[in-house]
Design a protein around this motif. Structure first.
Motif, PDB file in Angstrom:
ATOM      1  N   GLN A   1      27.740  16.722   0.125  1.00  0.00           N
ATOM      2  CA  GLN A   1      27.105  15.446   0.456  1.00  0.00           C
ATOM      3  C   GLN A   1      27.161  14.532  -0.749  1.00  0.00           C
TER       4      GLN A   1
ATOM      5  N   TYR B   1      17.321  12.513   3.222  1.00  0.00           N
ATOM      6  CA  TYR B   1      18.183  12.768   4.373  1.00  0.00           C
ATOM      7  C   TYR B   1      19.276  13.789   4.047  1.00  0.00           C
TER       8      TYR B   1
ATOM      9  N   VAL C   1      21.927  16.783   4.609  1.00  0.00           N
ATOM     10  CA  VAL C   1      22.722  17.070   5.802  1.00  0.00           C
ATOM     11  C   VAL C   1      22.808  18.567   6.093  1.00  0.00           C
ATOM     12  N   SER C   2      22.210  19.393   5.232  1.00  0.00           N
ATOM     13  CA  SER C   2      22.237  20.840   5.464  1.00  0.00           C
ATOM     14  C   SER C   2      21.078  21.485   4.726  1.00  0.00           C
TER      15      SER C   2
ATOM     16  N   LYS D   1      20.346  12.522   9.848  1.00  0.00           N
ATOM     17  CA  LYS D   1      21.722  12.103  10.101  1.00  0.00           C
ATOM     18  C   LYS D   1      22.595  13.188  10.708  1.00  0.00           C
ATOM     19  N   VAL D   2      22.037  14.343  10.991  1.00  0.00           N
ATOM     20  CA  VAL D   2      22.837  15.465  11.474  1.00  0.00           C
ATOM     21  C   VAL D   2      22.548  15.706  12.946  1.00  0.00           C
ATOM     22  N   SER D   3      23.591  15.811  13.736  1.00  0.00           N
ATOM     23  CA  SER D   3      23.418  16.088  15.164  1.00  0.00           C
ATOM     24  C   SER D   3      23.371  17.590  15.404  1.00  0.00           C
ATOM     25  N   VAL D   4      22.517  18.011  16.316  1.00  0.00           N
ATOM     26  CA  VAL D   4      22.387  19.415  16.703  1.00  0.00           C
ATOM     27  C   VAL D   4      22.582  19.502  18.209  1.00  0.00           C
TER      28      VAL D   4
ATOM     29  N   CYS E   1      17.901  25.436  15.422  1.00  0.00           N
ATOM     30  CA  CYS E   1      17.748  24.367  14.432  1.00  0.00           C
ATOM     31  C   CYS E   1      16.574  24.716  13.538  1.00  0.00           C
TER      32      CYS E   1
ATOM     33  N   ARG F   1      12.798  16.363   8.906  1.00  0.00           N
ATOM     34  CA  ARG F   1      14.182  16.220   9.388  1.00  0.00           C
ATOM     35  C   ARG F   1      14.561  17.440  10.203  1.00  0.00           C
TER      36      ARG F   1
ATOM     37  N   LEU G   1      17.649  19.961  11.120  1.00  0.00           N
ATOM     38  CA  LEU G   1      18.943  20.409  10.613  1.00  0.00           C
ATOM     39  C   LEU G   1      19.415  21.636  11.385  1.00  0.00           C
TER      40      LEU G   1
END
Length: 380
Positions: free
Chosen positions: A240, A250, A252-253, A294-297, A303, A375, A377
């Motif tokens: 990232q 934010y 991403v993982s 910002k991450v789609s699951v 999750c 968030r 993830l």
């Protein structure tokens, strides 16, 4: 005032060192090393692309072996990439010798010549360039003034403190007026208090000079305090890139969230979204997360809720996630709790604790999440 403390900068010396920087672009750079046994290969850096703007300070951050130092060495010319291109000022310099690249590097060990005086150390690069005596004298003296080393010119490195040696290393790096300045964990040999001070001074100097800089560290706080942008690396891959604030708020993982700062994770199932609000099921309880990140699951997949220690409050009310206090550590300005809850251990920080109820080890409490700061993830 300590000799390690810099006073306000010499503005005239500062002016004469500014305006020579250039942007850097990495295009799919890869570095592969043969294994020691010669039976295979190890990919240290895997197809990394990164643009560093003119005057920007970017930090490569990651655990040992992630490829950050190898990336820095490829930019410096101490290693050549197996594949890819490295541009400085729009020119591909991937195969250009180090001394022709227009860069300077500040090392972890400072790499000062012990048999040379401070003045000679600073002037060394200019002499290698075969500049005139007057030019060497003028530029070296400007660097001495800029780094406030006046009166120390005739000393030797072993006669200086760690902070003063660091300033000599910086003076030697900037005196050749590089287009790009590289830092390889330059503060790791200093004690904690001086490291914080020199970190702030180094950032102030870089901003005033406007030199494009790439900084390598494994210290999360250092990366957040000093950078325009942070690049998180793992196993040779870029995970990232973003401002410290963006990456902290934010990630991403789970790896990124846990590497920059401290993070808590509670596993659950992603039930989908309702008008942009993520719906997560944890142990039969539904959590609605208005700002999932910002991450789609994928719906129905595992999750986790990711949140920072400061984004939790403790309560005896019948709300939140029930748990048991495992550990309490008092730091004065804050109290850190470890809580056994939801099948995991949560770390919770309560600032200005005298305004809140205190809890003891073994006590039953509820963890109440600041849901706006949570968030969602993938749980991998």
């Amino acid at each position: 005032m300590s000799e390690d403390t810099l006073k306000p900068h010499d503005t005239e010396a500062m002016r004469q060192f500014s305006g020579k920087s250039s942007g850097v672009s990495l295009k799919d750079i890869t570095k592969i090393f043969p294994t020691p046994e010669g039976r295979g290969e190890t990919t240290a850096v895997n197809r990394i692309s990164l643009d560093i703007a003119d005057g920007e300070l970017v930090t490569l951050l990651g655990p040992s072996g992630c490829g950050k130092t190898t990336t820095l060495r490829m930019i410096s010319g101490f290693e050549y990439p197996t594949a890819g291109q490295i541009f400085i000022g729009g020119k591909d310099i991937a195969k250009v010798p180090p001394n022709k690249r227009g860069i300077s590097m500040v090392f972890q060990s400072y790499a000062l010549f012990p048999h040379m005086s401070i003045w000679e150390n600073i002037a060394y690069g200019l002499k290698v360039q075969r500049l005139s005596r007057d030019e060497v004298l003028a530029r070296t003296n400007r660097a001495v003034r800029l780094m406030q080393l006046d009166g120390m010119e005739k000393r030797f490195p072993n006669q200086l403190s760690g902070g003063q040696q660091q300033r000599v290393a910086l003076a030697r790096a900037i005196v050749i007026e590089p287009m790009v300045l590289l830092f390889d964990e330059p503060l790791s040999n200093l004690d904690a208090k001086l490291r914080v001070h020199m970190r702030d001074e180094l950032r102030s100097l870089q901003k005033r000079l406007g030199i494009t800089s790439l900084y390598v560290t494994h210290d999360q706080a250092e990366a957040m305090a000093i950078s325009d942008r942070v690049v998180i690396m793992k196993d040779g891959d870029l995970m990232q890139t973003g401002s410290p604030k963006d990456i902290y708020e934010y990630p991403v993982s789970k790896f990124v969230a846990n590497f920059i700062g401290t993070a808590n994770f509670i596993s659950g199932t992603y039930e989908g979204a309702d008008n942009g609000v993520a719906v997560v099921s944890i142990g039969g309880k539904i959590f609605k997360v208005p700002n999932p990140g910002k991450v789609s699951v994928e719906k129905g997949k595992a999750c986790c809720l990711a949140f920072r220690p400061e984004s939790v409050k403790l309560s005896k009310d019948n709300e939140g996630i029930p748990g048991t206090v495992k550990r309490v550590t008092f730091f004065g300005s804050n109290v850190e709790y470890e809580l056994d809850a939801a099948g995991t251990t949560l770390v919770i920080e309560i600032y200005n604790p005298q305004l809140y109820a205190s809890y003891s080890e073994g006590e039953k409490v509820n963890a109440v999440l600041d849901i706006e700061c949570v968030r969602v993830l993938p749980d991998v």
